[in-house]
Write a protein that holds these residues in place. Structure first.
Motif, PDB file in Angstrom:
ATOM      1  N   VAL A   1       0.711 -17.842 -40.108  1.00 17.84           N
ATOM      2  CA  VAL A   1       0.208 -16.358 -40.615  1.00 17.84           C
ATOM      3  C   VAL A   1      -0.607 -15.956 -39.372  1.00 17.84           C
ATOM      4  O   VAL A   1      -0.204 -14.632 -38.968  1.00 17.84           O
ATOM      5  CB  VAL A   1      -0.798 -16.703 -41.883  1.00 17.84           C
ATOM      6  CG1 VAL A   1      -1.329 -15.395 -42.115  1.00 17.84           C
ATOM      7  CG2 VAL A   1       0.183 -17.301 -42.953  1.00 17.84           C
ATOM      8  N   GLU A   2      -1.513 -16.853 -38.742  1.00 18.49           N
ATOM      9  CA  GLU A   2      -2.368 -16.258 -37.620  1.00 18.49           C
ATOM     10  C   GLU A   2      -1.557 -16.424 -36.493  1.00 18.49           C
ATOM     11  O   GLU A   2      -1.066 -17.504 -36.325  1.00 18.49           O
ATOM     12  CB  GLU A   2      -3.680 -16.985 -37.738  1.00 18.49           C
ATOM     13  CG  GLU A   2      -4.388 -16.875 -38.919  1.00 18.49           C
ATOM     14  CD  GLU A   2      -5.766 -17.842 -38.831  1.00 18.49           C
ATOM     15  OE1 GLU A   2      -5.826 -18.543 -37.776  1.00 18.49           O
ATOM     16  OE2 GLU A   2      -6.479 -17.888 -39.738  1.00 18.49           O
TER      17      GLU A   2
ATOM     18  N   GLN B   1       9.051 -22.693 -35.253  1.00 14.30           N
ATOM     19  CA  GLN B   1       8.081 -22.306 -36.162  1.00 14.30           C
ATOM     20  C   GLN B   1       8.373 -20.487 -36.269  1.00 14.30           C
ATOM     21  O   GLN B   1       8.473 -19.757 -35.430  1.00 14.30           O
ATOM     22  CB  GLN B   1       6.603 -22.316 -35.349  1.00 14.30           C
ATOM     23  CG  GLN B   1       6.412 -23.850 -35.333  1.00 14.30           C
ATOM     24  CD  GLN B   1       4.770 -24.033 -34.840  1.00 14.30           C
ATOM     25  OE1 GLN B   1       3.870 -23.024 -35.394  1.00 14.30           O
ATOM     26  NE2 GLN B   1       4.639 -24.960 -34.127  1.00 14.30           N
ATOM     27  N   THR B   2       8.742 -20.280 -37.618  1.00  9.71           N
ATOM     28  CA  THR B   2       8.747 -18.766 -38.001  1.00  9.71           C
ATOM     29  C   THR B   2       7.742 -18.314 -39.003  1.00  9.71           C
ATOM     30  O   THR B   2       7.141 -19.297 -39.617  1.00  9.71           O
ATOM     31  CB  THR B   2       9.967 -18.821 -38.503  1.00  9.71           C
ATOM     32  OG1 THR B   2      10.113 -19.506 -39.875  1.00  9.71           O
ATOM     33  CG2 THR B   2      11.174 -19.272 -37.677  1.00  9.71           C
ATOM     34  N   PRO B   3       7.551 -17.028 -39.028  1.00  9.17           N
ATOM     35  CA  PRO B   3       8.197 -16.055 -38.464  1.00  9.17           C
ATOM     36  C   PRO B   3       7.896 -15.839 -36.760  1.00  9.17           C
ATOM     37  O   PRO B   3       6.781 -16.484 -36.628  1.00  9.17           O
ATOM     38  CB  PRO B   3       7.635 -14.834 -39.064  1.00  9.17           C
ATOM     39  CG  PRO B   3       6.539 -15.015 -39.913  1.00  9.17           C
ATOM     40  CD  PRO B   3       6.590 -16.389 -39.950  1.00  9.17           C
ATOM     41  N   VAL B   4       8.892 -15.374 -36.153  1.00 10.24           N
ATOM     42  CA  VAL B   4       8.640 -15.006 -34.673  1.00 10.24           C
ATOM     43  C   VAL B   4       8.283 -13.716 -34.233  1.00 10.24           C
ATOM     44  O   VAL B   4       9.194 -13.019 -34.754  1.00 10.24           O
ATOM     45  CB  VAL B   4       9.971 -15.775 -33.770  1.00 10.24           C
ATOM     46  CG1 VAL B   4       9.695 -15.571 -32.273  1.00 10.24           C
ATOM     47  CG2 VAL B   4      10.324 -17.122 -34.246  1.00 10.24           C
TER      48      VAL B   4
ATOM     49  N   ALA C   1       4.435 -16.735 -32.592  1.00 15.13           N
ATOM     50  CA  ALA C   1       4.878 -17.067 -34.009  1.00 15.13           C
ATOM     51  C   ALA C   1       3.655 -16.632 -34.928  1.00 15.13           C
ATOM     52  O   ALA C   1       2.333 -16.564 -34.449  1.00 15.13           O
ATOM     53  CB  ALA C   1       5.134 -18.402 -34.148  1.00 15.13           C
ATOM     54  N   GLY C   2       3.971 -15.957 -36.031  1.00 12.80           N
ATOM     55  CA  GLY C   2       2.901 -15.556 -36.880  1.00 12.80           C
ATOM     56  C   GLY C   2       3.229 -14.254 -37.504  1.00 12.80           C
ATOM     57  O   GLY C   2       4.313 -13.821 -37.536  1.00 12.80           O
ATOM     58  N   ARG C   3       2.323 -13.719 -37.988  1.00 12.32           N
ATOM     59  CA  ARG C   3       2.534 -12.246 -38.787  1.00 12.32           C
ATOM     60  C   ARG C   3       1.556 -11.148 -38.047  1.00 12.32           C
ATOM     61  O   ARG C   3       0.372 -11.623 -37.429  1.00 12.32           O
ATOM     62  CB  ARG C   3       2.066 -12.382 -40.179  1.00 12.32           C
ATOM     63  CG  ARG C   3       3.193 -13.099 -40.883  1.00 12.32           C
ATOM     64  CD  ARG C   3       2.760 -13.312 -42.128  1.00 12.32           C
ATOM     65  NE  ARG C   3       4.021 -14.092 -43.143  1.00 12.32           N
ATOM     66  CZ  ARG C   3       4.474 -15.110 -42.944  1.00 12.32           C
ATOM     67  NH1 ARG C   3       3.760 -15.990 -42.198  1.00 12.32           N
ATOM     68  NH2 ARG C   3       5.359 -15.489 -43.756  1.00 12.32           N
TER      69      ARG C   3
END
Length: 185
Positions: A42-43, A63-66, A115-117
């Protein structure tokens, strides 16, 4: 950007003072890896991983999302890797990367990416708040003088592999639309 802040956790628990801030911060810190185990990072963070490409048209990041690709390098002495500009991130949710020219990725590659949002979904944030509330309540008696524990509102119908009974059903239901696809962890 944080999945959950101390102030958000305090608001969820109706805590106005600062006497329990240090202890509560430990709970806030502890829920991030739990939530991310279900939904991926997320972070935003930088990830570097090695991929034994062999010869293949697609590389799948772990590790997704990319968010973006940063660099690709060959790990082998004298090996070559395509420049990051020659690659396209086909699907951020699955981490699928291909060459723009349709060629193959070859050899042992070291890939660095973000990776993260870009923002924390309100639903994921709410799941983190409820998880902190659940964990906090298991350590303290309720205000009405009842027994410590979550009660029916925080029940866990069956243990989750790797977590036991730590995740209440309502948290799992909130995270379900964001859950990682099978095989992505």
């Amino acid at each position: 950007m944080a999945l959950l802040t101390l102030d958000e956790a305090k608001a969820q628990l109706n805590i106005t003072g600062t006497a329990e801030d240090a202890e509560l911060q430990a709970y806030v810190n502890a829920v991030t890896p739990v939530i991310e185990r279900f939904v991926g990072p997320v972070e935003p963070r930088e990830v570097t991983e090695a991929h034994d490409g062999g010869v293949r048209p697609v590389l799948v990041l772990r590790q997704t999302p990319v968010l973006s690709l940063t660099s690709v390098a060959s790990v082998l002495t004298g090996g070559t890797a395509p420049p990051v500009e020659a690659l396209v991130l086909v699907d951020p949710d699955t981490g699928e990367v291909r060459r723009r020219d349709g060629g193959y990725l070859r050899g042992l590659l070291q890939v660095t990416y973000q990776a993260g949002r870009t923002e924390v979904s309100p639903t994921i944030n709410l799941a983190a708040r409820i998880l902190v509330q659940h964990l906090w309540r298991t350590q303290r008696p309720t205000r009405g003088g009842g027994l410590a524990g979550g009660g029916d509102d925080y029940s866990v119908s069956e243990p989750i592999p790797g977590f036991g009974y730590a995740i209440p059903n309502r948290v799992l239901e909130l995270l379900e639309p964001y859950r990682l696809p099978p095989g992505v962890a």
